[in-house]
Design an enzyme around this catalytic site. Sequence first.
Site, PDB file in Angstrom:
ATOM      1  N   GLU A  40       0.801  -1.217   0.000  1.00  0.00           N
ATOM      2  CA  GLU A  40       0.000   0.000   0.000  1.00  0.00           C
ATOM      3  C   GLU A  40       0.842   1.279   0.000  1.00  0.00           C
ATOM      4  OE1 GLU A  40      -2.586  -0.567   3.333  1.00  0.00           O
ATOM      5  OE2 GLU A  40      -4.025  -1.749   2.193  1.00  0.00           O
ATOM      6  N   GLU A  88       6.931 -21.787   7.924  1.00  0.00           N
ATOM      7  CA  GLU A  88       7.366 -20.937   9.033  1.00  0.00           C
ATOM      8  C   GLU A  88       8.418 -21.601   9.912  1.00  0.00           C
ATOM      9  OE1 GLU A  88       4.701 -21.267  12.902  1.00  0.00           O
ATOM     10  OE2 GLU A  88       3.537 -20.469  11.229  1.00  0.00           O
TER      11      GLU A  88
END
Length: 274
Positions: free
Chosen positions: A79, A110
């Site tokens: 963004e 992960e």
Amino acid sequence: MERTTEKDSNYTGLDKMSLHELLLNISNEDKTVPNAVEKALPQIEALAALVTDKMRNGGRLFYIGAGTSGRLGVVDASECPPTFGVPFDWVVGIIAGGDTAIRKAVEFAEDDTEQAWKDLKAFDINSNDVVVGIAASGTTPYVIGGLKAANQQGIATGCIVCNSGSPVAAEAHYPVEVVTGPEFITGSTRMKAGTAQKLVLNMLSTSVMIQLGRVKGNKMVDMQLSNNKLVDRGTHMVMAETGLDKATAAKLLKEHGSVRAAVNEYLLQQGDRL
């Protein structure tokens, strides 16, 4: 360490609650998050000051995380270019498992302690940059490994975690610890912890970009004009700064591609700049 994010929910019998009770209780839990973030403001300020200083000197900001935490970093990074008109590689979000993991969980991604550094090296990361690890639990191996490797290479590190005294925070030079407590659904850190991380990311990137001069007054003068709504918003911003009518302001904006450039062109005759 005590992982309060994994503690039993303060509520029992969720499956027996009415819809109204569910929504009310989730809302009551969510109300606690801003207070937890406020307690971490000194840590957030220290990290934002570091990132601002590094970026003023040509550095970049990298987020690394897994699952929800990784997705939030990718969202914040993605963004920044449309909001502040910065290059796409100024703020980079990296998620364990690659871009596929944005939409679909990648099993055991992960748990790889080596992969984060490999992912960072693909961007030619260097000592001018900052790496911020995002991990609700503060125990994610992918993030711990990435921060540890960055530290070994003399790269400044920070983190955003939702437990105190975590291994991730121990690796970070500038830890941000927002202790949000047990989740409404036990262990579902996409809820309060995710909200807290999003709030901190908003504060971090927004405050840094403002300090870098990417906002004028309270306006996004460098935003990308990527849809009609933003073109209309930009036109009104040009009108407010110049006193021009809408048609003229729109024409000027279209010619110069941003509010800042359009207004600067207009003000050039007055010997001023936005």
